[in-house]
Design an enzyme around this catalytic site. Structure first.
Site, PDB file in Angstrom:
ATOM      1  N   LYS A  80       0.904  -1.322   0.024  1.00 45.96           N
ATOM      2  CA  LYS A  80       0.002   0.069   0.074  1.00 45.96           C
ATOM      3  C   LYS A  80       0.814   1.227  -0.135  1.00 45.96           C
ATOM      4  O   LYS A  80       2.095   1.224   0.022  1.00 45.96           O
ATOM      5  CB  LYS A  80      -0.918   0.070   1.246  1.00 45.96           C
ATOM      6  CG  LYS A  80      -2.026  -1.074   1.224  1.00 45.96           C
ATOM      7  CD  LYS A  80      -2.564  -1.171   2.692  1.00 45.96           C
ATOM      8  CE  LYS A  80      -3.469  -2.348   2.617  1.00 45.96           C
ATOM      9  NZ  LYS A  80      -4.624  -2.357   3.894  1.00 45.96           N
ATOM     10  N   TYR A 135     -12.329  -2.423  -3.432  1.00 45.51           N
ATOM     11  CA  TYR A 135     -13.118  -2.584  -1.850  1.00 45.51           C
ATOM     12  C   TYR A 135     -14.563  -2.782  -1.967  1.00 45.51           C
ATOM     13  O   TYR A 135     -15.065  -2.447  -1.092  1.00 45.51           O
ATOM     14  CB  TYR A 135     -12.729  -1.447  -1.459  1.00 45.51           C
ATOM     15  CG  TYR A 135     -11.269  -1.410  -0.891  1.00 45.51           C
ATOM     16  CD1 TYR A 135     -10.544  -2.306  -0.026  1.00 45.51           C
ATOM     17  CD2 TYR A 135     -10.506  -0.396  -1.005  1.00 45.51           C
ATOM     18  CE1 TYR A 135      -9.398  -2.488   0.223  1.00 45.51           C
ATOM     19  CE2 TYR A 135      -9.133  -0.506  -0.863  1.00 45.51           C
ATOM     20  CZ  TYR A 135      -8.405  -1.230  -0.066  1.00 45.51           C
ATOM     21  OH  TYR A 135      -7.133  -1.323   0.188  1.00 45.51           O
ATOM     22  N   ASN A 141      -1.537   0.021   7.236  1.00 41.82           N
ATOM     23  CA  ASN A 141      -0.910  -1.515   7.764  1.00 41.82           C
ATOM     24  C   ASN A 141      -0.263  -2.043   6.643  1.00 41.82           C
ATOM     25  O   ASN A 141       0.024  -3.451   6.705  1.00 41.82           O
ATOM     26  CB  ASN A 141      -2.277  -2.447   8.401  1.00 41.82           C
ATOM     27  CG  ASN A 141      -3.131  -2.634   7.369  1.00 41.82           C
ATOM     28  OD1 ASN A 141      -2.979  -2.385   6.324  1.00 41.82           O
ATOM     29  ND2 ASN A 141      -4.332  -3.192   7.785  1.00 41.82           N
ATOM     30  N   HIS A 157      -1.672  -5.438   1.285  1.00 37.91           N
ATOM     31  CA  HIS A 157      -2.933  -6.318   1.239  1.00 37.91           C
ATOM     32  C   HIS A 157      -2.705  -7.317   0.703  1.00 37.91           C
ATOM     33  O   HIS A 157      -1.773  -7.584  -0.171  1.00 37.91           O
ATOM     34  CB  HIS A 157      -3.876  -5.456   0.333  1.00 37.91           C
ATOM     35  CG  HIS A 157      -4.962  -6.407  -0.404  1.00 37.91           C
ATOM     36  ND1 HIS A 157      -6.390  -6.285   0.442  1.00 37.91           N
ATOM     37  CD2 HIS A 157      -4.923  -6.921  -1.481  1.00 37.91           C
ATOM     38  CE1 HIS A 157      -6.968  -7.163  -0.496  1.00 37.91           C
ATOM     39  NE2 HIS A 157      -6.242  -7.579  -1.535  1.00 37.91           N
ATOM     40  N   GLU A 162      -9.361 -10.299  -7.911  1.00 36.35           N
ATOM     41  CA  GLU A 162      -8.450  -9.041  -7.983  1.00 36.35           C
ATOM     42  C   GLU A 162      -7.442  -9.129  -9.085  1.00 36.35           C
ATOM     43  O   GLU A 162      -7.096  -8.102  -9.405  1.00 36.35           O
ATOM     44  CB  GLU A 162      -7.709  -9.173  -6.488  1.00 36.35           C
ATOM     45  CG  GLU A 162      -8.754  -8.551  -5.372  1.00 36.35           C
ATOM     46  CD  GLU A 162      -8.574  -9.019  -3.999  1.00 36.35           C
ATOM     47  OE1 GLU A 162      -6.883  -9.348  -3.747  1.00 36.35           O
ATOM     48  OE2 GLU A 162      -9.044  -8.612  -3.149  1.00 36.35           O
TER      49      GLU A 162
END
Length: 136
Positions: free
Chosen positions: A9, A49, A113, A116, A127
């Site tokens: 990310k 998402y 965080n 992914h 995805e």
């Protein structure tokens, strides 16, 4: 063979942690088959998402993943590659992530965080098609 999608990310890219994250996956015997440093546009982010669309944090997810470049990757490995990557990542909240995991060692807060990873083989296929539509 198993295959999954992994995204370092924007916070991972901004903090210069992409090499460490890739190194941890490669050390476990996983192999990159596609990799692209890119800006994820809002449309792709919303589709990625989509399962969270009705949740109050959805707009924040889209804003975060589109704020700066992310390293989007397809990773191959054994049949259980999705599970291996999820284990390497650690718990979503870095406070709960075990030492030795990416989030346990490197992440600082739940909203940033670092990584992914697809949560199932079905999600991985969806995805991968979203981010790498030309990949065989």
């Amino acid at each position: 063979m198993g295959r999954t999608l992994v995204i370092c990310k924007p916070d991972a890219v901004e903090r210069g942690l992409v090499g460490d994250i890739i190194g941890r996956m490669e050390a476990r015997g996983l192999r990159l088959v596609a990799c692209d440093l890119r800006m994820i546009d809002a449309d792709v982010a919303r589709r990625h998402y989509a399962e969270h669309e009705a949740k109050p944090f959805f707009a924040g997810l889209v804003e975060f993943i589109t704020r700066s470049p992310a390293m989007v990757m397809v990773v191959d490995g054994p049949e259980n590659t999705v599970k291996m990557v999820r284990s390497l990542m650690g718990a979503t909240d870095p406070v709960d992530a075990a030492p030795g995991t990416i989030r346990g060692d490197l992440a600082t807060e739940m909203t940033e965080n670092l990584i992914h990873g697809s949560d199932s083989t079905e999600s991985a296929a969806r995805e991968i098609r979203l981010f790498f539509p030309r990949l065989d």
